[in-house]
Design an enzyme around this catalytic site. Structure first.
Site, PDB file in Angstrom:
ATOM      1  N   ALA A   1       0.427   1.977  12.912  1.00 37.14           N
ATOM      2  CA  ALA A   1      -0.714   2.214  12.013  1.00 37.14           C
ATOM      3  C   ALA A   1      -0.255   3.038  10.818  1.00 37.14           C
ATOM      4  O   ALA A   1       0.475   4.007  10.963  1.00 37.14           O
ATOM      5  CB  ALA A   1      -1.826   2.958  12.752  1.00 37.14           C
ATOM      6  N   GLY A   2      -0.664   2.595   9.636  1.00 36.34           N
ATOM      7  CA  GLY A   2      -0.357   3.351   8.426  1.00 36.34           C
ATOM      8  C   GLY A   2      -1.555   3.217   7.533  1.00 36.34           C
ATOM      9  O   GLY A   2      -2.596   3.829   7.768  1.00 36.34           O
TER      10      GLY A   2
ATOM     11  N   LEU B   1      -0.191  10.945   9.401  1.00 31.29           N
ATOM     12  CA  LEU B   1      -1.120   9.823   9.375  1.00 31.29           C
ATOM     13  C   LEU B   1      -0.448   8.587   9.984  1.00 31.29           C
ATOM     14  O   LEU B   1      -0.969   7.975  10.913  1.00 31.29           O
ATOM     15  CB  LEU B   1      -1.538   9.544   7.922  1.00 31.29           C
ATOM     16  CG  LEU B   1      -2.283   8.240   7.651  1.00 31.29           C
ATOM     17  CD1 LEU B   1      -3.674   8.288   8.260  1.00 31.29           C
ATOM     18  CD2 LEU B   1      -2.389   7.983   6.143  1.00 31.29           C
ATOM     19  N   THR B   2       0.751   8.270   9.455  1.00 30.27           N
ATOM     20  CA  THR B   2       1.440   7.049   9.845  1.00 30.27           C
ATOM     21  C   THR B   2       1.869   7.086  11.313  1.00 30.27           C
ATOM     22  O   THR B   2       2.302   8.118  11.815  1.00 30.27           O
ATOM     23  CB  THR B   2       2.680   6.835   8.956  1.00 30.27           C
ATOM     24  OG1 THR B   2       2.258   6.889   7.601  1.00 30.27           O
ATOM     25  CG2 THR B   2       3.340   5.497   9.240  1.00 30.27           C
TER      26      THR B   2
ATOM     27  N   GLU C   1       3.178   6.176   0.652  1.00 28.46           N
ATOM     28  CA  GLU C   1       1.803   6.318   0.156  1.00 28.46           C
ATOM     29  C   GLU C   1       1.182   4.970  -0.180  1.00 28.46           C
ATOM     30  O   GLU C   1       0.483   4.816  -1.170  1.00 28.46           O
ATOM     31  CB  GLU C   1       1.741   7.247  -1.078  1.00 28.46           C
ATOM     32  CG  GLU C   1       2.316   8.628  -0.823  1.00 28.46           C
ATOM     33  CD  GLU C   1       1.255   9.687  -0.547  1.00 28.46           C
ATOM     34  OE1 GLU C   1       0.060   9.352  -0.522  1.00 28.46           O
ATOM     35  OE2 GLU C   1       1.638  10.848  -0.339  1.00 28.46           O
TER      36      GLU C   1
ATOM     37  N   GLY D   1      30.988  -0.831 -12.603  1.00 29.45           N
ATOM     38  CA  GLY D   1      31.643  -0.415 -11.359  1.00 29.45           C
ATOM     39  C   GLY D   1      31.375   1.041 -11.026  1.00 29.45           C
ATOM     40  O   GLY D   1      31.213   1.401  -9.854  1.00 29.45           O
TER      41      GLY D   1
END
Lengths: 267, 387
Positions: B130-131, B125-126, B371, B348
């Protein structure tokens, strides 16, 4: 405890039906709590006895190798259905739960009588039990069951082989194993090392929903409870381990250690 | 109102918890260090039935529900979120769209292998630009001589480059905007199709045991029956699937937050300062109390969102969208705070890779991004409020 049925006469050594009995015990990872009458508190987190899980696994492996049906039999309060359900999720086919208020705190003999009656109704050719339960640890139920069922018993098995109607086991001993065999019908008590229990598959868990668990009471088995054969008269804490002696090595440590061992009559 | 899991849900959670503790956790450190995909773990997860958990028995699924999947993802992620995201992406983004929108032929061809975990499917999709802003999709697919020809690029695609990756579903513009948004459709591209390039693996901050690559498509042609769902169905039909993915990422976040609490509590009881275990210091106690509380709140949100989502039955309701956005936002930010405090409690040692909390801290940041970022979730919530 695990029970396996073999109809070897009909199928030439193939397992046609396998029955498994199981016990629900307090989670081994939790601490032990006793009721006022010195019986185990069973209202906390409970699991399928880890020893029985190994027995169920062995039964399932026998089923996979020889075919047949695996049936689980358990005695316990109604929540013990969860222990049966666990075994059904692993792949067993159906379950029988003997549940009766009169059975609370049952001793080994009553347990064996009840289980024997339920097992007889299933007409098994082979019975497999865990060597001892995780919680009671009496180790008496398997031999009592064998006696009541009129079966030879093969104890402390770490391996089971099926050859027609002859069942051969490797019997664990302190320094090796014996090969012992008997003809079916037979009772086998198994060690935890006999088989690594599988994870119940997610399909198995979902499938277990629709598997039958038949619930019966003492009346259905025609058993009178009777007087207990054993009661717990009292109990005392095990002696706590005393701190050991710490020997600083000033050059004479070896001599000092030998002296300690001599005093302890080890040397 | 009943907050009790069913006995099947409990049994599924318990077996996943055992499996995660006994199989996934012991391998996590090595997979992370060597950036290795856990083929053997994925195989065992397949045998357990995890990849087919929420799907019908017809194609080899276990017939479980979506909440059970969330429980499974939570438990696996408690041991390794890289493995958790492999499962989440394979089920929610890979198999679910094919299961929900595929034709009978598509389902019969792909689902048996995917649901058994023998193969993985991914979802593209991404894009570089565009996402969540899906209208800006640049990847195009044109129908030429009975074939869809795909051109474009996809970013951050999980499960596409393993030895068992079978293909990817890509969203692509199939017709230019006619006034409003462009027509967007989903097309299935099997691995090995000429013109489908799986580029070099990313150098990630965390999730090293998961497989993530950029993809490019260069005149990549697939038969027209590889269209998934209806033409132009694109985002509308995937809204439901993506909603599930959002809740599943929240479940993954809860798993990681719980892992942070587990590690911190155990360390705080062992490590001593000023003559007592540090768990006796109020400063540490308050951190642990907050971690436990927030983790439980996030878990409750996930359960509620999952149950609501299950009831939507293929449609997306405002209630389901609101709860999905809220649980994703809250759980991911909870896991971030938990990882931060876990490292702080370890002092630490928390900065050293010898303790798992260093890995948790690296792994956790993506929870607030994948997502839908936290910002996008807030935007969605505000929109649903009527802003």
């Amino acid at each position: 405890m695990v029970i396996i049925e073999l109809f070897s006469s009909l199928t030439g050594g193939c397992l046609v039906k396998i029955v498994v009995t199981v016990k629900q015990v307090p989670d081994p990872n939790s601490s032990t709590v006793l009721e006022a009458d010195n019986t185990l508190a069973r209202d906390k987190e409970v699991v399928l006895d880890p020893g029985d899980e190994c027995g169920v696994e062995e039964a399932l492996q026998l089923k996979e190798a020889h075919g047949g049906e695996v049936v689980l039999v358990s005695m316990g309060p109604e929540p013990a259905k969860d222990a049966i359900r666990k075994g059904l999720s692993m792949g067993a086919d159906r379950g029988v739960l003997i549940s009766d208020a009169q059975l609370a705190g049952a001793d080994a003999l009553l347990t064996a009588r009840v289980l024997a009656a339920a097992i007889k109704a299933e007409a098994p050719d082979m019975v497999i039990c865990g060597t001892e339960s995780y919680d009671g640890s009496t180790g008496m139920v398997p031999p009592m069951l064998a006696e009541l069922l009129g079966m030879p018993q093969l104890t402390i098995a770490k391996k089971v082989e099926v050859d027609g109607s002859t069942i051969k086991v490797h019997r664990q001993t302190a320094d090796g194993y014996q090969i012992v065999e008997a003809a079916t019908p037979v009772l086998i008590s198994v060690t935890a090392g006999i088989a690594e229990p599988r994870y119940a598959s997610l399909k198995g868990i979902m499938a277990a929903r629709s598997k039958e668990i038949k619930q019966i009471g003492l009346g259905d088995l025609g058993i009178e409870k009777g007087e207990p054969a054993e009661t717990i008269e009292g109990l005392s804490q095990a002696e706590t381990r005393k701190a050991g002696v710490i020997i600083q090595d000033d050059g004479t440590a070896v001599d000092q250690i030998i002296q300690v061992l001599v005093q302890a009559k080890v040397l | 109102m009943d907050f009790q899991l069913t006995s099947e849900q409990q049994a599924i959670r318990d077996v996943c918890r055992d499996f995660a503790r006994e199989v996934v956790a012991p391998a996590a450190e090595e997979l992370d260090r060597n950036h290795k995909f856990g083929y053997d773990i994925v195989r065992q997860m397949g045998e357990l039935g995890l990849f087919g958990l929420p799907f019908s028995e017809e194609y080899g699924g276990a017939g479980g529900d979506f909440l059970s999947l969330c429980l499974a993802i939570e438990e696996i992620s408690r041991a390794d979120t890289g493995v958790g995201i492999t499962l989440e992406a394979a089920v929610c983004l890979g198999a679910a769209p094919i299961h929900d929108f595929g034709s009978k032929e598509q389902k019969e061809r792909w689902l048996p292998d995917l649901l058994a975990g023998r193969k993985l499917w991914s979802f593209g999709l991404t894009e570089p630009e565009a996402g969540s802003d899906a209208g800006a999709t640049k990847t195009r697919a044109e129908l030429r001589d009975g074939k869809w020809v795909v051109n474009g690029a996809k970013q951050f695609i999980t499960n596409c480059g393993t030895d068992i990756s079978a293909g990817v579903t890509v969203t692509a513009v199939t017709a230019k905007a006619n006034g409003g948004r462009p027509e967007i459709s989903a097309i299935m591209v099997p691995t090995g199709t000429p013109g489908y390039h799986i580029l070099e693996s990313y150098r990630k901050l965390g999730w090293h045991s998961s497989d993530t690559h950029p993809l490019s498509f260069e005149d990549c042609a697939v038969p027209d029956e590889y269209l998934l769902g209806e033409r132009g169905g694109g985002f509308r039909q995937f809204l439901h699937t993506l909603l599930g993915g959002r809740i599943a990422i929240a479940a993954l976040s809860v798993g990681l937050a719980q892992a942070c609490l587990d590690a911190s509590l155990s360390y705080a009881k062992e490590r001593r300062s000023f003559g007592v275990p540090i768990s006796k210091h109020q400063a540490v106690q308050f951190k642990l109390a907050d971690m436990a509380m927030e983790t439980e709140i996030a878990r409750t949100m996930v359960y509620r969102a999952a149950v609501t989502y299950m009831k939507t039955d293929g449609e997306t309701t405002d209630e389901a969208r609101m709860l999905a956005a809220m649980c994703k936002l809250y759980a991911s930010e909870t896991s971030k705070r938990a990882a931060d405090q876990a490292v702080q409690i370890h002092g630490g040692y928390g900065f050293m890779e010898d303790y798992p909390v260093a890995r948790y801290w690296r792994d956790v940041k993506i929870n607030e991004i994948g997502e839908g970022t936290s910002e996008v979730q807030r935007m969605l919530i505000a929109r649903l409020l009527g802003c």
